[in-house]
Design an enzyme around this catalytic site. Structure first.
Site, mmCIF file in Angstrom:
data_model
loop_
_atom_site.group_PDB
_atom_site.id
_atom_site.type_symbol
_atom_site.label_atom_id
_atom_site.label_comp_id
_atom_site.label_asym_id
_atom_site.label_seq_id
_atom_site.Cartn_x
_atom_site.Cartn_y
_atom_site.Cartn_z
ATOM 1 N N ARG A 98 8.580 -0.399 7.899
ATOM 2 C CA ARG A 98 9.066 0.645 7.012
ATOM 3 C C ARG A 98 10.285 1.417 7.515
ATOM 4 N NH1 ARG A 98 6.970 -2.498 3.887
ATOM 5 N NH2 ARG A 98 5.165 -1.921 2.626
ATOM 6 N N SER A 179 -3.935 -5.767 -3.202
ATOM 7 C CA SER A 179 -2.699 -5.137 -2.763
ATOM 8 C C SER A 179 -2.376 -5.700 -1.390
ATOM 9 C CB SER A 179 -2.870 -3.617 -2.698
ATOM 10 O OG SER A 179 -1.694 -3.013 -2.194
#
Length: 406
Positions: A98, A179
């Site tokens: 990230r 997910s």
């Protein structure tokens, strides 16, 4: 900034469910802005196939694919392996990627003159924090749009309904819509039956695990692998020199085939709730294990023990999105100093989900067989008596006080 003033946005685009429907949603709810889709290539392989066609078909003006694999590995992953950074038992796969993706989003948004950056993270998760802290570091003042914190959609089922209504193709069905997040380091699985911690994951379902097999399906014979390190940095596998990202690729292959690196955990999210997930980290699990084996041989006791304490702080900083902070930089400087003598080779045996040490060698070893041997040695055992007397002096004095003999 009012919605009508947002003319151009940069969207963090993976082509998954969330970001696929965000493009038409932005068009409908933000006065039809230009949408520049940006995908960070962090090693997700086939997930990048057909991405440009899909992005353009759903309304993006263009797709930029940024190759971030080696940046992620060299700047974040390997220093974190050196630090033995973990969050609880999680090897930080999503969290590693990230900050690098967030920095690239900010850089492209500035270069393109965008009015805002958009991401598809939910308001329940950790990634919203990780992306946005990176954006604040590299594009302070940039408006951030997070549709999950704005729209009326409340579930993945409703997302699928929206996709179907807008003729957006999906690679999964409602029954297989876990997910997932994938990069070179790991693959995460959340949602569906995993939301109930009492359910056993479907490890033997061929549609579940992607980076390897379950331990019971692994070969009945072990695989041996040797990893070479120079100052804590992995430089070779089985004698073949390669860059760090290729070391991970090779270990993913070997580890995946032997059922290594599958964990099922309930972790404490940054936003306060507990969350259950299954993570595949085959190569990373091997790399952490090998590095620990070598440090046992080459790092002195005080440094190793302090490093073990700080590894918890290091892991939490990464998990909480604080990669681009002075304290993380300071911890990294400490870690790098500790790696000065972490050079050598680690041989491991991989067998049905297990990693078994098979021998470690180092030119910088602190281990002395002459001192540790049960045979005649260079160690004078008489020295122990004086040492114990001094080490135990506070205990002796306390006992004398209690007996009134001081």
């Amino acid at each position: 900034m009012n919605k009508e003033n947002i003319k151009k946005v940069v969207l963090a685009y993976s082509g998954g469910l969330d970001t696929s429907i965000i493009i038409p949603w932005l068009k409908e709810n933000y006065n039809n802005p230009e949408i520049i889709a940006v995908s960070g290539n962090v090693g997700q392989a086939d997930e990048l196939e057909g991405l440009e066609e899909k992005a353009l078909a759903t309304g993006a003006s263009k797709l930029i694919v940024a190759d971030l694999v080696d940046e992620m590995v060299d700047e974040v992953i390997i220093p974190s392996v050196m630090a033995d950074a973990k969050y609880e038992t999680y090897l930080l796969g999503t969290a590693f990627a990230r900050p690098i993706i967030g920095r690239k989003l900010a850089q492209i948004a500035v270069e393109e003159g965008a009015d805002a950056i958009v991401h598809g993270c939910t308001g329940k998760g950790n990634d919203q924090v990780r992306f946005e802290l990176a954006i604040k570091r590299w594009a302070p003042g940039m408006k951030i749009i997070a549709p999950w914190r704005e729209w009326d959609i409340k579930s993945r089922d409703e997302e699928i309904d929206y996709a179907e209504a807008h003729n957006i193709p999906l690679k999964f069905t409602r029954e297989t819509s876990y997910s997932k997040d994938k990069n070179l380091w790991h693959l995460s699985h959340e949602g569906l039956d995993l939301e109930d911690p009492s359910n056993e994951p479907k490890y033997t379902d061929p549609k579940f695990l992607e980076m390897g097999v379950s331990p019971e399906m692994a070969p009945d014979v072990p695989t041996y692998v040797t990893i070479d390190f120079e100052k804590g940095w992995p430089v070779a596998v089985d004698g073949v020199k390669m860059k760090a990202s290729d070391v991970i690729r090779k270990l993913n292959e070997l580890g995946g085939a032997n059922g290594i690196g599958i964990i099922d955990i309930v972790e404490n999210r940054l936003v306060g709730m507990k969350d259950r997930g299954v993570y595949e980290t085959p190569g990373g699990t091997i790399l952490y294990f090998a590095h620990n084996q070598l440090e046992m041989l080459t790092v002195d006791k005080d440094t190793l023990h302090l490093k073990q304490k700080l590894s918890v702080d290091f892991g939490e900083l990464i998990y909480n999105g604080k990669w681009f902070t002075p304290v993380r930089e300071a911890l990294t400087a400490f870690v790098m100093k500790t790696q000065e003598y972490v050079t050598g080779s680690v041989k491991l045996k991989l067998y049905k989900g297990n990693i078994i040490p098979a021998g470690t060698t180092s030119p910088c070893s602190l281990y002395s067989e002459k001192l540790a041997t049960f045979d005649e040695s260079d160690y004078d055992q008489k020295d122990a008596e004086g040492f114990i007397n001094l080490w135990g002096l506070p205990t002796t004095v306390q006992a004398l006080r209690e007996q009134g003999k001081l």
